[in-house]
Design a protein around this motif. Structure first.
Motif, mmCIF file in Angstrom:
data_model
loop_
_atom_site.group_PDB
_atom_site.id
_atom_site.type_symbol
_atom_site.label_atom_id
_atom_site.label_comp_id
_atom_site.label_asym_id
_atom_site.label_seq_id
_atom_site.Cartn_x
_atom_site.Cartn_y
_atom_site.Cartn_z
ATOM 1 N N SER A 27 -7.981 -11.641 -4.092
ATOM 2 C CA SER A 27 -7.951 -13.140 -3.854
ATOM 3 C C SER A 27 -6.733 -14.244 -2.840
ATOM 4 N N MET A 28 -7.170 -15.427 -2.581
ATOM 5 C CA MET A 28 -6.151 -16.008 -1.399
ATOM 6 C C MET A 28 -5.672 -16.666 -2.647
ATOM 7 N N GLY A 29 -4.352 -16.695 -3.198
ATOM 8 C CA GLY A 29 -4.216 -18.279 -4.332
ATOM 9 C C GLY A 29 -5.115 -17.557 -5.055
ATOM 10 N N PRO A 30 -4.197 -18.523 -6.422
ATOM 11 C CA PRO A 30 -4.452 -18.421 -7.504
ATOM 12 C C PRO A 30 -5.901 -17.725 -7.728
ATOM 13 N N TYR A 43 -3.067 -32.395 -0.737
ATOM 14 C CA TYR A 43 -2.487 -31.258 -1.399
ATOM 15 C C TYR A 43 -2.398 -30.067 -0.598
ATOM 16 N N ALA A 44 -1.177 -29.407 -0.371
ATOM 17 C CA ALA A 44 -0.767 -27.500 0.396
ATOM 18 C C ALA A 44 -0.818 -26.779 -1.505
ATOM 19 N N ILE A 45 -1.682 -26.179 -0.909
ATOM 20 C CA ILE A 45 -0.953 -24.233 -1.426
ATOM 21 C C ILE A 45 -0.851 -23.548 -0.593
ATOM 22 N N ASN A 46 -0.299 -22.741 -0.999
ATOM 23 C CA ASN A 46 0.069 -21.368 -0.181
ATOM 24 C C ASN A 46 -0.770 -20.336 -1.020
ATOM 25 N N PRO A 47 -1.886 -19.888 -0.262
ATOM 26 C CA PRO A 47 -2.762 -18.704 -0.207
ATOM 27 C C PRO A 47 -2.379 -17.019 -0.701
ATOM 28 N N GLU A 48 -0.789 -17.350 0.133
ATOM 29 C CA GLU A 48 -0.519 -15.909 -0.021
ATOM 30 C C GLU A 48 0.547 -15.870 -1.517
ATOM 31 N N ALA A 49 0.638 -14.579 -1.238
ATOM 32 C CA ALA A 49 1.646 -14.299 -2.588
ATOM 33 C C ALA A 49 3.236 -13.315 -2.425
ATOM 34 N N ASP A 62 1.294 -23.487 -8.720
ATOM 35 C CA ASP A 62 0.093 -24.215 -8.909
ATOM 36 C C ASP A 62 -1.012 -24.693 -8.178
ATOM 37 N N PRO A 63 -2.281 -24.759 -8.659
ATOM 38 C CA PRO A 63 -3.591 -24.794 -7.984
ATOM 39 C C PRO A 63 -3.885 -26.011 -8.422
ATOM 40 N N ALA A 64 -3.073 -27.526 -8.007
ATOM 41 C CA ALA A 64 -3.406 -28.269 -8.054
ATOM 42 C C ALA A 64 -2.848 -28.287 -6.768
#
Ligand code: GTP
Ligand code: SPV
Ligand code: MN
Length: 599
Positions: free
Chosen positions: A122-125, A303-309, A398-400
């Motif tokens: 999964s890219m993102g949570p 809103y930005a998310i980081n898809p990596e872990a 944070d998925p948001a």
């Protein structure tokens, strides 16, 4: 092993690929620690990994790739869309059917003697509405282990996929089948350069990679899925998939602003994302260091998310002085690739901040280091878990996502481009993003390092469609009804003086520039209007200790002659490539800037 899913499309795909590549075995990955350990053991048995000292560097390993397989290969990276117009002048286009025929020929029997691993990731949570699922098939335990760190791998992903969920099929092979009884025996498996393919089928949302085991060529969730394929989805769905870090900036008063920044490969994203401010009371925390997916929220903010872990970061130059947070993140549980090995079983690289201990140093090629060449490859990297970084922000998963107040563009520019200037409008900001230039680094194998090239939005190697359409997409984003758009800035940490040395100390001192960005977002910054945009008023940015007034003035100077030359280059060697796909709004910005400079 029976498949841990009843997803018919996925099962059929794995079956179809297995028939083509004929592996000795098939293994479905569950993302567990036991599986990670088994991957490392396979690499150790094959002579491809060296365990590091368990006290100095717990649970960490060194890999040395083949000297021909040390970076992304841009001239072997393809966008196979039905029409060449969908790939545009900055991508290598190839007919999808022609490419498939060629690649099927290469894939035929290519996993003989190897295990085919199926990696649901999964890219993102996992399970979040913004996450995207990919499934990578690979024959490389190194890739499986790296994917464990860089993405979220495992059974949870299959659960989210259910029986008919959407996934991006990502096929990868190192392209080195083994004859009966043959083993890798310490030789990094890969194919020769002209047989390597990093192929994208944007219309089918599919990735086929062959012949390289390294980084962005092989960890297909990263550049291939999260940028090249996702940029096409983002265009279609009205959001942004970008080569950007995301950082959380907190003022001495406790006010938080999130900043995203696009710099080309090896131009300072990891460093800025993990920065330790030199100015009192300010903090920077890390949300992401390479990729940002940005969408508007109901409140009109982006809103930005980081898809990596994890972080696949450049090793050389990383030290306790330049990036202590990265140094702490790589203290344990880290995979190192192409760095040097010391006599006490630890890693070493140029710019690590101390000399290697006495005794033999083994360089990245596995030879005794003679100190005539670099001990670590310039694009040697660490793969580290985000959760091991002491600066990781509480919001990083944070998925948001986090609301972005400012977007920075930058590159390595020895002259002309000032330390910072701010766009007068979104459209002007898009123009500034579109003309980003940078000295080429070692992150790609086949482009001449050191020369300046245009790298619009730091996406030149990563945009999955026509760059002219991409510019238009950015302009359209700015017209979103109710949007509270981030302010856009250009920064340049790499300006050089007459002596050829960097004028600006960089790293933690970049916090001084972030402070002004913060103040501009608050409306409290001291600024002046210049022909190139908004700039800090004299004294608005405190000079770092030791920086002369003359150097500061040079860093913030508007070099009219240099800019006019820059714009001429943009007009005749960059914008001219995009034909009628070049948005007229950008030509208008170019004309207006040129007129302001000439006035
Ligand atoms: P990718 O992972 O390739 O996308 O790169 P990145 O943008 O994350 O680059 P990174 O932060 O790893 O920086 C790469 C190189 O730039 C390292 O050698 C750093 O030492 C150097 N660097 C980073 N920040 C600065 C800075 O502020 N000033 C100077 N002079 N060099 C810097
Ligand atoms: C880059 O080149 O921008 C990277 C490294 O982040 S790689 O994953 O190899 O593309
Ligand atoms: Mn990158």
């Amino acid at each position: 092993m029976s498949a841990p899913t009843s997803h018919a499309k996925l099962l059929n795909w794995v079956d179809e690929i297995a028939q083509m590549v004929t592996p000795d075995a098939i293994q479905w990955c569950d993302g567990s620690q036991g599986e990670y350990d088994r991957m490392i053991q396979l690499a150790l048995d094959a002579g491809l990994a060296t365990p590091l000292d368990p006290v100095k560097r717990p649970n960490s390993y060194l890999f040395r790739s083949d000297p021909s397989d040390v970076a992304r290969v841009e001239n072997r990276t393809y966008i196979a869309s039905t029409s060449p117009d969908n790939a545009g002048p900055t991508n290598n286009w190839i007919d999808p059917e022609v490419l498939k025929t060629t690649m099927r020929g290469l894939y035929k029997g290519c996993m003989a003697g190897r295990t085919l691993f199926v990696i649901p990731f999964s890219m993102g949570p996992v399970g979040s509405p913004i996450a995207k699922i990919g499934v990578e098939i690979t024959d490389s335990p190194y890739v499986v282990a790296n994917m464990h760190i860089m993405t979220r791998v495992g059974s949870g992903v299959l659960k989210v996929l259910g029986t008919d969920g959407e996934f991006v099929p990502c096929l990868h092979s190192v392209g080195k089948p083994l004859a009966s009884g043959e083993a890798d025996n310490g030789v990094w498996p890969c194919a020769p350069l002209d047989l390597k393919y990093i192929s994208h089928f944007p219309e089918e949302r599919m990735i086929w990679a062959y012949g390289s085991g390294y980084g962005g060529n092989a960890l297909l969730g990263k550049k291939c899925l999260a940028l090249r394929i996702a940029s096409v989805q983002a265009r279609d769905e009205g959001w942004l998939a970008e080569h950007m870090l995301i950082l959380k900036l907190t003022s001495p008063q406790g006010k938080v602003r999130f900043v995203a920044a696009a710099f080309p490969s090896a131009c300072g994203k990891t460093n800025l994302a993990m920065l330790v401010p030199t100015i009192a009371g300010w903090t920077v925390e890390t949300v992401g260091d390479d990729i940002a997916w940005m969408k508007f929220g109901a409140d009109g903010q982006l809103y930005a998310i980081n898809p990596e872990a994890g972080f696949f970061g450049v090793a050389p130059g990383t030290s306790m002085k330049s990036n202590p947070n990265a140094m702490k993140a790589i203290e344990r549980d880290t995979i190192f690739t192409n760095v040097a090995l010391t006599s006490d079983g630890d890693v070493w690289w140029e710019g690590i901040g101390y000399d290697p201990p006495s005794g033999e140093v083994v360089d990245w090629k596995g030879k005794s280091w003679q100190r005539t060449e670099a001990a670590a490859h310039a694009n040697s990297r660490f793969t580290a878990r985000a959760k091991n970084c002491p600066a990781i922000a509480a919001e990083w998963q944070d998925p948001a996502g986090v609301p972005i107040s400012a977007i920075l563009f930058g590159g390595r520019r020895p002259g002309t481009i000032p330390l910072i200037h701010q766009a007068r409008s979104w459209q002007h900001g898009v123009f500034l993003g579109s003309i980003v230039g940078s000295e080429v680094t070692a992150a790609a194998l086949d482009v001449q390092a050191g020369t300046v090239r245009r790298d619009p939005f730091a996406m030149l190697p990563f945009c999955g469609y026509h760059m002219g359409d991409y510019f238009a997409h950015w302009l359209r984003i700015g017209e979103t009804p109710g949007a509270k758009l981030p302010k856009i800035f250009c920064v340049n940490w790499f300006r050089k003086g007459a002596d050829g040395k960097f004028l600006w100390p960089g790293y933690g001192e970049n916090s001084r520039v972030l402070k002004w960005v913060f103040e501009q977002c608050e409306g409290t910054g001291q600024s002046i209007e210049t022909p190139i945009g908004i700039m800090p008023a004299p004294g608005a940015i405190d000079a770092p200790v030791g920086l002369t007034n003359a150097a500061m003035a040079e860093l913030l100077d508007v070099n009219r002659a240099g800019w006019l030359q820059e714009l001429d280059d943009v007009r005749t060697k960059h914008y001219n490539k995009f034909g009628d796909k070049l948005p007229s709004a950008l030509v208008a910005e170019l004309d207006a800037l040129q007129a302001r400079l000439a006035a």
